[in-house]
Write a protein that holds these residues in place. Structure first.
Motif, PDB file in Angstrom:
ATOM      1  N   ALA A 121       0.868  -1.087   0.062  1.00  0.00           N
ATOM      2  CA  ALA A 121       0.007  -0.074  -0.080  1.00  0.00           C
ATOM      3  C   ALA A 121       0.924   1.171  -0.106  1.00  0.00           C
ATOM      4  CB  ALA A 121      -0.751   0.040   1.068  1.00  0.00           C
ATOM      5  N   SER A 122       0.504   2.247  -0.861  1.00  0.00           N
ATOM      6  CA  SER A 122       1.174   3.510  -0.786  1.00  0.00           C
ATOM      7  C   SER A 122       0.445   4.632  -0.741  1.00  0.00           C
ATOM      8  CB  SER A 122       1.751   3.548  -2.409  1.00  0.00           C
ATOM      9  OG  SER A 122       2.714   4.687  -2.435  1.00  0.00           O
ATOM     10  N   MET A 123       0.663   5.286   0.310  1.00  0.00           N
ATOM     11  CA  MET A 123       0.050   6.449   0.542  1.00  0.00           C
ATOM     12  C   MET A 123      -1.548   6.396   0.651  1.00  0.00           C
ATOM     13  SD  MET A 123       2.532   8.516   0.631  1.00  0.00           S
ATOM     14  CE  MET A 123       4.106   8.417   0.115  1.00  0.00           C
ATOM     15  N   VAL A 124      -1.874   5.462   1.547  1.00  0.00           N
ATOM     16  CA  VAL A 124      -3.397   4.910   1.757  1.00  0.00           C
ATOM     17  C   VAL A 124      -3.640   5.199   3.264  1.00  0.00           C
ATOM     18  CG1 VAL A 124      -4.884   3.031   1.935  1.00  0.00           C
ATOM     19  CG2 VAL A 124      -3.318   3.315  -0.031  1.00  0.00           C
ATOM     20  N   LEU A 125      -2.675   4.755   4.234  1.00  0.00           N
ATOM     21  CA  LEU A 125      -3.088   4.752   5.716  1.00  0.00           C
ATOM     22  C   LEU A 125      -2.991   6.093   6.286  1.00  0.00           C
ATOM     23  CD1 LEU A 125      -2.555   1.537   5.158  1.00  0.00           C
ATOM     24  CD2 LEU A 125      -1.688   1.493   7.447  1.00  0.00           C
ATOM     25  N   SER A 126      -2.276   7.149   5.742  1.00  0.00           N
ATOM     26  CA  SER A 126      -2.195   8.447   5.922  1.00  0.00           C
ATOM     27  C   SER A 126      -3.783   9.088   5.880  1.00  0.00           C
ATOM     28  CB  SER A 126      -1.485   9.281   5.330  1.00  0.00           C
ATOM     29  OG  SER A 126      -1.672   9.281   3.757  1.00  0.00           O
ATOM     30  N   HIS A 127      -4.474   8.514   4.997  1.00  0.00           N
ATOM     31  CA  HIS A 127      -5.957   9.123   4.792  1.00  0.00           C
ATOM     32  C   HIS A 127      -7.078   8.422   5.708  1.00  0.00           C
ATOM     33  CE1 HIS A 127      -4.420  11.590   1.394  1.00  0.00           C
ATOM     34  NE2 HIS A 127      -3.907  10.628   0.818  1.00  0.00           N
ATOM     35  N   VAL A 128      -6.644   7.390   6.080  1.00  0.00           N
ATOM     36  CA  VAL A 128      -7.951   6.298   7.026  1.00  0.00           C
ATOM     37  C   VAL A 128      -7.675   6.543   8.511  1.00  0.00           C
ATOM     38  CG1 VAL A 128      -7.685   4.611   5.104  1.00  0.00           C
ATOM     39  CG2 VAL A 128      -6.432   4.209   7.321  1.00  0.00           C
ATOM     40  N   ASP A 129      -8.979   6.562   8.976  1.00  0.00           N
ATOM     41  CA  ASP A 129      -9.025   6.829  10.512  1.00  0.00           C
ATOM     42  C   ASP A 129      -8.784   5.444  11.473  1.00  0.00           C
ATOM     43  OD1 ASP A 129     -11.081   5.089  10.151  1.00  0.00           O
ATOM     44  OD2 ASP A 129     -12.628   6.918  10.364  1.00  0.00           O
ATOM     45  N   ASP A 130      -8.617   4.465  10.858  1.00  0.00           N
ATOM     46  CA  ASP A 130      -7.957   3.148  11.724  1.00  0.00           C
ATOM     47  C   ASP A 130      -7.036   2.493  10.933  1.00  0.00           C
ATOM     48  OD1 ASP A 130      -7.953   1.194  13.470  1.00  0.00           O
ATOM     49  OD2 ASP A 130     -10.256   0.822  13.347  1.00  0.00           O
ATOM     50  N   PRO A 131      -5.682   2.852  10.927  1.00  0.00           N
ATOM     51  CA  PRO A 131      -4.690   2.431  10.430  1.00  0.00           C
ATOM     52  C   PRO A 131      -4.369   0.917  11.020  1.00  0.00           C
ATOM     53  CG  PRO A 131      -3.825   4.310  11.482  1.00  0.00           C
ATOM     54  CD  PRO A 131      -5.497   4.478  11.428  1.00  0.00           C
ATOM     55  N   VAL A 132      -4.401   0.820  12.139  1.00  0.00           N
ATOM     56  CA  VAL A 132      -4.143  -0.325  12.874  1.00  0.00           C
ATOM     57  C   VAL A 132      -5.086  -1.620  12.204  1.00  0.00           C
ATOM     58  CG1 VAL A 132      -4.111  -1.659  15.004  1.00  0.00           C
ATOM     59  CG2 VAL A 132      -3.314   0.533  14.886  1.00  0.00           C
ATOM     60  N   GLN A 133      -6.334  -1.182  12.034  1.00  0.00           N
ATOM     61  CA  GLN A 133      -7.214  -2.218  11.540  1.00  0.00           C
ATOM     62  C   GLN A 133      -6.915  -2.576  10.023  1.00  0.00           C
ATOM     63  OE1 GLN A 133      -9.416  -4.165  12.811  1.00  0.00           O
ATOM     64  NE2 GLN A 133      -9.969  -5.116  10.533  1.00  0.00           N
ATOM     65  N   ALA A 134      -6.596  -1.594   9.368  1.00  0.00           N
ATOM     66  CA  ALA A 134      -6.078  -1.641   7.905  1.00  0.00           C
ATOM     67  C   ALA A 134      -4.994  -2.782   7.930  1.00  0.00           C
ATOM     68  CB  ALA A 134      -5.767  -0.212   7.170  1.00  0.00           C
ATOM     69  N   TYR A 135      -3.955  -2.429   8.810  1.00  0.00           N
ATOM     70  CA  TYR A 135      -2.815  -3.296   8.766  1.00  0.00           C
ATOM     71  C   TYR A 135      -3.164  -4.781   9.101  1.00  0.00           C
ATOM     72  CZ  TYR A 135       1.507  -0.390   8.560  1.00  0.00           C
ATOM     73  OH  TYR A 135       2.379   0.407   7.974  1.00  0.00           O
ATOM     74  N   ARG A 136      -4.148  -4.952   9.998  1.00  0.00           N
ATOM     75  CA  ARG A 136      -4.687  -6.276  10.667  1.00  0.00           C
ATOM     76  C   ARG A 136      -5.132  -7.166   9.201  1.00  0.00           C
ATOM     77  NH1 ARG A 136      -7.218  -3.894  15.689  1.00  0.00           N
ATOM     78  NH2 ARG A 136      -5.669  -4.171  17.504  1.00  0.00           N
ATOM     79  N   GLU A 137      -5.825  -6.211   8.358  1.00  0.00           N
ATOM     80  CA  GLU A 137      -6.420  -6.699   7.182  1.00  0.00           C
ATOM     81  C   GLU A 137      -5.291  -7.107   6.097  1.00  0.00           C
ATOM     82  OE1 GLU A 137      -9.854  -7.686   5.339  1.00  0.00           O
ATOM     83  OE2 GLU A 137      -9.325  -8.506   7.229  1.00  0.00           O
ATOM     84  N   ALA A 194       4.871   1.638  15.079  1.00  0.00           N
ATOM     85  CA  ALA A 194       3.893   1.703  16.104  1.00  0.00           C
ATOM     86  C   ALA A 194       2.373   0.958  15.810  1.00  0.00           C
ATOM     87  CB  ALA A 194       3.677   3.106  16.744  1.00  0.00           C
ATOM     88  N   TRP A 195       2.135   1.453  14.535  1.00  0.00           N
ATOM     89  CA  TRP A 195       0.653   0.854  13.968  1.00  0.00           C
ATOM     90  C   TRP A 195       0.969  -0.728  13.892  1.00  0.00           C
ATOM     91  CZ3 TRP A 195      -0.191   4.942   9.864  1.00  0.00           C
ATOM     92  CH2 TRP A 195      -0.896   6.168  10.518  1.00  0.00           C
ATOM     93  N   ALA A 196       2.063  -1.081  13.016  1.00  0.00           N
ATOM     94  CA  ALA A 196       2.206  -2.641  12.971  1.00  0.00           C
ATOM     95  C   ALA A 196       2.232  -3.393  14.302  1.00  0.00           C
ATOM     96  CB  ALA A 196       3.489  -2.676  12.172  1.00  0.00           C
ATOM     97  N   MET A 197       3.177  -2.548  15.297  1.00  0.00           N
ATOM     98  CA  MET A 197       3.199  -3.424  16.456  1.00  0.00           C
ATOM     99  C   MET A 197       1.672  -3.573  17.164  1.00  0.00           C
ATOM    100  SD  MET A 197       6.895  -2.118  17.766  1.00  0.00           S
ATOM    101  CE  MET A 197       7.056  -3.205  19.302  1.00  0.00           C
ATOM    102  N   GLU A 198       0.921  -2.361  17.137  1.00  0.00           N
ATOM    103  CA  GLU A 198      -0.485  -2.680  17.753  1.00  0.00           C
ATOM    104  C   GLU A 198      -1.285  -3.546  17.077  1.00  0.00           C
ATOM    105  OE1 GLU A 198      -3.984   0.570  18.874  1.00  0.00           O
ATOM    106  OE2 GLU A 198      -2.014   1.348  17.920  1.00  0.00           O
ATOM    107  N   ALA A 199      -1.046  -3.773  15.735  1.00  0.00           N
ATOM    108  CA  ALA A 199      -1.504  -4.698  14.891  1.00  0.00           C
ATOM    109  C   ALA A 199      -1.483  -6.192  15.257  1.00  0.00           C
ATOM    110  CB  ALA A 199      -1.547  -4.367  13.532  1.00  0.00           C
TER     111      ALA A 199
END
Length: 281
Positions: A121-137, A194-199
């Motif tokens: 993913a490129s320049m996607v998680l900066s726009h979303v409100d739940d990047p941790v859930q995005a990483y989990r998916e 931080a997001w990856a570790m939270e995921a």
């Protein structure tokens, strides 16, 4: 009765022509160089490598990645069917056949667990409100024992530009405030670990780096200047800023004029910093 799915924020920049022109400036070489050595190694050991590109937009990164793995395949997804149609046309014009396009939500990817060898993913998680859930998916659909998740995101706080025009300083302030109000992440590039570790990812599975974009040539200034002038005069970010009282019509007109002045200056440049992460499963 099942709970309704959560409501997430929308993509503020929208797909205006200059915005899309900037998306289509992006390629694997200028936007995913941190991934390419690992991708090459995986392609050698996994000839039929399957790569998922999430939030592909116009698909120019997706298509250039597909060209690098001719024995593999790329599935490129986005939430917008209109931009996927554009991506499909560009891939066909480039003569790249080992790529397919599918509408999909990053929070609910329509694929079985472990489907892909690489998820990008490129320049996607900066726009979303739940990047941790995005990483989990993204992690869910990546195969275990050798799969790879790759992500690059802007740190919007980190702009460096010349000439130091007041209108550009104001444009930066408005961008940061509007991104925050729209549910995005101005410091995404610094938060990937931080997001990856939270995921649920262990630190030992993470490789992190920083990359840049720089606009300086006539062509780069034209493309980026047109994009920024357009953002000042129409689009979701402008409407959000006006709605929230972050900026006025006069602010946007002075910012547009500053971007036009920057674009015309032969000695002008504009640089941005991005966080990059590789997660090995």
């Amino acid at each position: 009765m099942a709970n309704p799915p959560p409501q997430h924020n929308s993509y503020l920049p929208l797909y205006t022509p200059p915005q899309v022109a900037h998306h289509e400036w992006r390629t694997a070489s200028n936007s995913a160089a941190y991934l390419l050595p690992s991708l090459s190694a995986l392609a050698t050991s996994t000839p039929n490598l399957r790569l998922l590109d999430v939030g592909c937009g116009s698909g120019t990164i997706s298509t250039s990645l597909a060209a690098l793995i001719p024995s593999g395949s790329v599935t490129a997804t986005d939430i917008s069917p209109e931009i996927l149609a554009r991506a499909k046309d560009l891939a066909a014009k480039a003569g790249v056949a080992n790529i397919s396009f599918q509408e999909a939500d990053i929070y609910a990817l329509p694929f079985e667990d472990g489907t892909f060898d690489v998820v990008h993913a490129s320049m996607v998680l900066s726009h979303v409100d739940d990047p941790v859930q995005a990483y989990r998916e993204m992690l869910r659909v990546t195969r275990p024992n050798g799969g790879l998740v790759a992500n690059r995101e802007s740190d919007l706080r980190m702009w460096s530009y010349y000439p130091p025009l007041p209108g550009l300083r104001r444009a930066h302030e408005v961008l940061l405030a509007t991104t925050r109000e729209g549910g995005g992440n101005v410091d995404a590039g610094a938060k990937l670990v931080a997001w990856a570790m939270e995921a649920g990812v262990g630190k030992e599975a993470i490789e992190v780096s920083m990359g840049t974009w720089m606009y300086s040539s006539v062509e780069e200034r034209r493309m980026w200047g047109d994009t920024m002038v357009e953002r000042c005069r129409r689009g979701g970010g402008r409407e959000k800023a006006l709605e929230m009282g972050i900026a006025t019509e006069a602010d946007f007109e002075s910012m547009a004029e500053a971007w036009a002045e920057w674009q015309a200056a032969e000695d002008a440049c504009h640089g941005m910093m991005h966080g990059e992460i590789l997660i090995r499963k």
